[in-house]
Design an enzyme around this catalytic site. Structure first.
Site, PDB file in Angstrom:
ATOM      1  N   GLU A  70     -35.379  19.524 -17.290  1.00 13.62           N
ATOM      2  CA  GLU A  70     -35.160  20.219 -16.031  1.00 13.62           C
ATOM      3  C   GLU A  70     -35.225  21.739 -16.235  1.00 13.62           C
ATOM      4  O   GLU A  70     -35.171  22.222 -17.363  1.00 13.62           O
ATOM      5  CB  GLU A  70     -33.792  19.820 -15.469  1.00 13.62           C
ATOM      6  CG  GLU A  70     -33.671  18.329 -15.118  1.00 13.62           C
ATOM      7  CD  GLU A  70     -34.427  17.946 -13.837  1.00 13.62           C
ATOM      8  OE1 GLU A  70     -35.414  18.627 -13.474  1.00 13.62           O
ATOM      9  OE2 GLU A  70     -34.030  16.958 -13.200  1.00 13.62           O
ATOM     10  N   ASP A 117     -39.037   9.396 -21.623  1.00 12.28           N
ATOM     11  CA  ASP A 117     -37.642   9.457 -21.179  1.00 12.28           C
ATOM     12  C   ASP A 117     -37.142   8.114 -20.670  1.00 12.28           C
ATOM     13  O   ASP A 117     -37.911   7.168 -20.514  1.00 12.28           O
ATOM     14  CB  ASP A 117     -37.482  10.535 -20.099  1.00 12.28           C
ATOM     15  CG  ASP A 117     -38.573  10.480 -19.021  1.00 12.28           C
ATOM     16  OD1 ASP A 117     -39.281   9.466 -18.936  1.00 12.28           O
ATOM     17  OD2 ASP A 117     -38.711  11.458 -18.276  1.00 12.28           O
ATOM     18  N   ASP A 119     -39.951  20.376  -9.307  1.00 13.97           N
ATOM     19  CA  ASP A 119     -39.297  21.591  -9.817  1.00 13.97           C
ATOM     20  C   ASP A 119     -39.896  22.049 -11.152  1.00 13.97           C
ATOM     21  O   ASP A 119     -39.346  22.917 -11.822  1.00 13.97           O
ATOM     22  CB  ASP A 119     -37.786  21.355  -9.976  1.00 13.97           C
ATOM     23  CG  ASP A 119     -37.458  20.217 -10.934  1.00 13.97           C
ATOM     24  OD1 ASP A 119     -38.392  19.639 -11.539  1.00 13.97           O
ATOM     25  OD2 ASP A 119     -36.258  19.903 -11.098  1.00 13.97           O
ATOM     26  N   HIS A 145     -40.364  20.115 -13.858  1.00 18.30           N
ATOM     27  CA  HIS A 145     -39.904  19.458 -15.088  1.00 18.30           C
ATOM     28  C   HIS A 145     -41.000  18.585 -15.698  1.00 18.30           C
ATOM     29  O   HIS A 145     -41.863  18.065 -14.996  1.00 18.30           O
ATOM     30  CB  HIS A 145     -38.601  18.678 -14.878  1.00 18.30           C
ATOM     31  CG  HIS A 145     -38.685  17.412 -14.091  1.00 18.30           C
ATOM     32  ND1 HIS A 145     -37.972  17.194 -12.938  1.00 18.30           N
ATOM     33  CD2 HIS A 145     -39.377  16.274 -14.299  1.00 18.30           C
ATOM     34  CE1 HIS A 145     -38.224  15.985 -12.481  1.00 18.30           C
ATOM     35  NE2 HIS A 145     -39.081  15.401 -13.284  1.00 18.30           N
TER      36      HIS A 145
END
Ligand SMILES: N[C@@H]1[C@@H](O)[C@H](O)[C@@H](COP(=O)(O)O)O[C@@H]1O
Length: 262
Positions: A143, A67, A136, A138
């Site tokens: 996400e 990313d 979280d 990811h």
């Protein structure tokens, strides 16, 4: 899934590096998927050591990073391209032209994403993908609620991720880009092996949900339960909420040494 629990991140990273090194020795043209964040740094340091002291050769290796932030030029202090150049690429004998990081400054983002996917296919697909995990759940910047079928595309970060990553931007959430380009979950699932690293108590909840919870888009990494070859190298703290930690240790310790980090 194979859950490998080590006493600390350093030992876990060294074990993970042995898996990467074995692949690169067996397949000099290996295609590696790489990750950023603080977690893979010890892995990269160990790969640099293996290169310098044991001649691990990256001259024919190709890499694709997961990313990149949108709007950060490659030379920006916090761009993932710069992070990779400084943390790994400049310190091993990889050819820079064989390293790929999504272009956060692309004028046509959808076209750049499609080209990234195409480049992975043309390279022969990813042999081994290194992953961290967000608090979280990811992976990359996929996400919660990211589609399991997703490919490389633009995503908006959650407020949690913006808060988590503010530490790299002088603690100022306003300076954290809100959008990114990330490989999709489908892209990650196409890798032949996924090697996830997680260290520290802050990751314990995400690891427990990923390994022992239901497979659901709200916890993106949980899709790895469906991956044929997913190895998690985690430390005691990240393992602290796993119900079956004793079983995972028993399985790993029962393997012959040569199979442990294969
Ligand atoms: N896009 C990256 C992820 O690839 C990484 O896994 C995560 C965790 O970062 P850290 O390893 O610093 O905890 O951070 C970022 O959001």
């Amino acid at each position: 899934m194979e859950i490998i629990i080590k006493e600390n991140g350093q030992v876990a990273s060294e074990a993970a590096a042995r898996v990467v090194a074995r692949l690169v020795r067996e397949k000099p043209h290996a295609v590696l998927g790489l990750a950023t964040g603080s977690t893979p740094l010890m892995l990269y340091k160990e790969l640099i050591r293996l290169h310098r002291e044991e001649g691990l050769d990256f001259s024919q290796v190709t890499t694709f990073n997961l990313d990149e932030y949108i709007g950060l030029p490659a030379d920006h202090e916090q761009s993932y391209r710069r992070f990779m150049n400084e943390s790994l690429f400049k310190r091993i004998n990889i050819k820079m032209e064989n390293t790929h990081v999504p272009d956060g400054m692309a004028a046509d983002v959808p076209a750049a994403c499609a080209a990234y996917e195409q480049a992975i296919v043309e390279a022969g697909g990813i042999d081994l993908q290194v992953l961290g995990i967000g608090s979280d759940g990811h992976v990359g910047f996929n996400e919660p609620t990211s589609s399991f079928a997703s490919r490389t595309r633009i995503k908006t970060l959650t407020r949690q991720t913006v808060a988590d990553n503010a530490r790299f931007f002088c603690g100022d959430e306003c300076r954290v880009p809100k959008h990114c380009i990330t490989m999709g979950i489908g892209t990650i699932m196409d890798a032949r092996m996924n090697l996830l690293l997680a260290f520290g108590e802050g990751k314990a909840g995400a690891i427990a949900a990923t390994v022992e919870g239901g497979v659901a888009a709200i916890m993106p990494a949980s899709i790895l339960q469906h991956h044929p070859c997913a190895k998690f190298f985690i430390d005691e703290a990240a393992a602290s909420k796993l119900q079956l930690a004793g079983y995972y240790r028993w399985v790993y310790e029962g393997k012959p040494g040569w199979q442990q980090d294969a």
